[in-house]
Design an enzyme around this catalytic site. Sequence first.
Site, PDB file in Angstrom:
ATOM      1  N   TYR A   1      -2.077 -12.295  12.391  1.00 33.69           N
ATOM      2  CA  TYR A   1      -1.209 -11.614  11.334  1.00 33.69           C
ATOM      3  C   TYR A   1      -0.435 -12.881  10.748  1.00 33.69           C
ATOM      4  CZ  TYR A   1       2.784  -8.755   9.628  1.00 33.69           C
ATOM      5  OH  TYR A   1       3.740  -8.394   8.717  1.00 33.69           O
TER       6      TYR A   1
ATOM      7  N   LYS B   1      -0.501 -14.416   6.737  1.00 33.87           N
ATOM      8  CA  LYS B   1       0.936 -14.124   5.916  1.00 33.87           C
ATOM      9  C   LYS B   1       1.158 -15.501   5.524  1.00 33.87           C
ATOM     10  CE  LYS B   1       2.097  -9.584   5.909  1.00 33.87           C
ATOM     11  NZ  LYS B   1       1.935  -9.007   4.668  1.00 33.87           N
TER      12      LYS B   1
HETATM   13  N1  LIG Z   1       8.186  -3.624   8.617  1.00 30.96           N
HETATM   14  C1  LIG Z   1       8.427  -4.785   8.853  1.00 30.96           C
HETATM   15  O1  LIG Z   1       9.764  -5.268   9.324  1.00 30.96           O
HETATM   16  C2  LIG Z   1       7.693  -6.042   7.922  1.00 30.96           C
HETATM   17  C3  LIG Z   1       8.084  -7.226   8.471  1.00 30.96           C
HETATM   18  C4  LIG Z   1       7.375  -8.129   7.650  1.00 30.96           C
HETATM   19  C5  LIG Z   1       6.332  -7.807   6.791  1.00 30.96           C
HETATM   20  N2  LIG Z   1       5.939  -6.513   6.603  1.00 30.96           N
HETATM   21  C6  LIG Z   1       4.788  -6.235   5.612  1.00 30.96           C
HETATM   22  O2  LIG Z   1       5.285  -5.264   4.860  1.00 30.96           O
HETATM   23  C7  LIG Z   1       4.112  -4.483   4.504  1.00 30.96           C
HETATM   24  C8  LIG Z   1       4.389  -3.059   4.798  1.00 30.96           C
HETATM   25  O3  LIG Z   1       4.473  -2.820   6.083  1.00 30.96           O
HETATM   26  P1  LIG Z   1       5.113  -1.451   6.936  1.00 30.96           P
HETATM   27  O4  LIG Z   1       6.244  -1.862   7.836  1.00 30.96           O
HETATM   28  O5  LIG Z   1       5.763  -0.638   5.680  1.00 30.96           O
HETATM   29  O6  LIG Z   1       4.049  -1.105   7.509  1.00 30.96           O
HETATM   30  P2  LIG Z   1       3.037   0.479   7.768  1.00 30.96           P
HETATM   31  O7  LIG Z   1       2.239   0.583   8.809  1.00 30.96           O
HETATM   32  O8  LIG Z   1       4.429   1.616   7.990  1.00 30.96           O
HETATM   33  O9  LIG Z   1       2.647   0.833   6.246  1.00 30.96           O
HETATM   34  C9  LIG Z   1       1.440   0.115   5.676  1.00 30.96           C
HETATM   35  C10 LIG Z   1       0.439   0.946   4.735  1.00 30.96           C
HETATM   36  O10 LIG Z   1      -0.496   0.016   4.431  1.00 30.96           O
HETATM   37  C11 LIG Z   1      -1.622   0.915   4.311  1.00 30.96           C
HETATM   38  N3  LIG Z   1      -2.913   0.174   4.323  1.00 30.96           N
HETATM   39  C12 LIG Z   1      -3.178  -0.731   5.408  1.00 30.96           C
HETATM   40  N4  LIG Z   1      -4.646  -1.238   4.979  1.00 30.96           N
HETATM   41  C13 LIG Z   1      -4.714  -0.754   3.815  1.00 30.96           C
HETATM   42  C14 LIG Z   1      -6.004  -0.849   3.166  1.00 30.96           C
HETATM   43  N5  LIG Z   1      -7.047  -1.934   3.427  1.00 30.96           N
HETATM   44  N6  LIG Z   1      -5.860  -0.249   1.872  1.00 30.96           N
HETATM   45  C15 LIG Z   1      -4.851   0.461   1.570  1.00 30.96           C
HETATM   46  N7  LIG Z   1      -3.787   0.705   2.109  1.00 30.96           N
HETATM   47  C16 LIG Z   1      -3.831   0.223   3.358  1.00 30.96           C
HETATM   48  C17 LIG Z   1      -1.483   1.607   5.709  1.00 30.96           C
HETATM   49  O11 LIG Z   1      -2.255   3.115   5.557  1.00 30.96           O
HETATM   50  C18 LIG Z   1      -0.234   1.910   5.565  1.00 30.96           C
HETATM   51  O12 LIG Z   1       0.330   3.377   5.251  1.00 30.96           O
HETATM   52  C19 LIG Z   1       3.001  -5.176   5.217  1.00 30.96           C
HETATM   53  O13 LIG Z   1       2.382  -6.052   4.508  1.00 30.96           O
HETATM   54  C20 LIG Z   1       3.758  -5.783   6.391  1.00 30.96           C
HETATM   55  O14 LIG Z   1       2.730  -6.748   6.978  1.00 30.96           O
HETATM   56  C21 LIG Z   1       6.756  -5.598   7.125  1.00 30.96           C
END
Ligand SMILES: NC(=O)c1ccc[n+]([C@@H]2O[C@H](COP(=O)([O-])OP(=O)(O)OC[C@H]3O[C@@H](n4cnc5c(N)ncnc54)[C@H](O)[C@@H]3O)[C@@H](O)[C@H]2O)c1
Length: 308
Positions: free
Chosen positions: A170, A174
């Site tokens: 991951y 990123k």
């Molecule tokens: N939550 C955090 O603290 C955090 C920290 C750093 C980065 N991020 C990044 O932020 C973004 C959102 O994270 P989140 O925490 O809301 O995660 P989450 O798992 O709640 O939501 C991610 C969504 O992306 C969708 N998804 C995954 N693969 C897909 C695809 N191929 N096509 C379409 N949709 C797809 C999933 O179905 C899911 O609903 C991600 O890129 C994650 O890596 C989150």
Amino acid sequence: MTATEDTGTVRFDGKVYVVTGAARGLGAAYARLLASRGASVVMNDLGASMEGSGRDLSAIRAAVDEVTAAGGIAVANGADITSADGPDSIVAAALENFGRLDGVINNAGIITTQDFAALTPEEIQQQLNVHLFGSLAVTRAAWSALTESKGSVVFTTSAGMLGSSFTIAYNIAKASVYGLVRSLATVAEPLGVRVNAVMPGAETRMQGTAVDGRSGTGDAQALLSADNAAPMAAWLVHPDCRVNGQMFTSGRGHVARVIMATGSGYSNRDMSLEGIAGNFDLVSDVSNPTIETTLEDYRTRNFSRWGE
Ligand SMILES: NC(=O)c1ccc[n+]([C@@H]2O[C@H](COP(=O)([O-])OP(=O)(O)OC[C@H]3O[C@@H](n4cnc5c(N)ncnc54)[C@H](O)[C@@H]3O)[C@@H](O)[C@H]2O)c1
């Protein structure tokens, strides 16, 4: 709150956005905020598990219903951003329903954990497919519409790119997204398009919490909510925002620019092993850094060091 009060005056009326991964967590919060400020939003999500398996379109339908029930304008798209025709279908949903496209928030993401010893190329490939190739494909599909609207793109990185031992695949993906942002921003600049990144933090499914916390209560839960991390991404796709090629942290009541910088270093025309070994404190010193901007600026600075 400091500096400027939140008076709800920043609007997106008449603007159209795509948010990928909008069924829950951060993506849903971005879509709720944009729609609540007048934007029309294509909310994309295939409804995968956190690790990227399965498909369940009920989640994106529910997220869209929530936005429309609150008076917002949104349509659902259930495409997989890594599929051959998914990215085109997402952009088509914007153009067919709303006639234009002003911005894309590439937010869809998955995460897996592994020990370095057991890490396989396939696991890295799976992460690259979603975070790098998926977001790149959606951006490519949107590029001509964005060029027309002088729009913008936000990509999503993670503090994981700074390094951690347990989500290596991951983290690699990123970090590659940041590389894409830096170069694509230089392509976008002469076209009047902007490309930036958010490094978010919120208590979502991906952070191992069952809650998808919402703001509004002013308590600790609200501080950790995806809603708290949403304004930064939304501002980056606002027409009045002018930054390009930059990355910002966002979440837990704080936003800040993240930079790539170079220390003042150690210079010696006849560089030697001994010179480096004997001056490693200077080599490592970052007390007076230069913020890096472009390859061109970096090369100009380096090539002019000895006045030749
Ligand atoms: N939550 C955090 O603290 C955090 C920290 C750093 C980065 N991020 C990044 O932020 C973004 C959102 O994270 P989140 O925490 O809301 O995660 P989450 O798992 O709640 O939501 C991610 C969504 O992306 C969708 N998804 C995954 N693969 C897909 C695809 N191929 N096509 C379409 N949709 C797809 C999933 O179905 C899911 O609903 C991600 O890129 C994650 O890596 C989150």
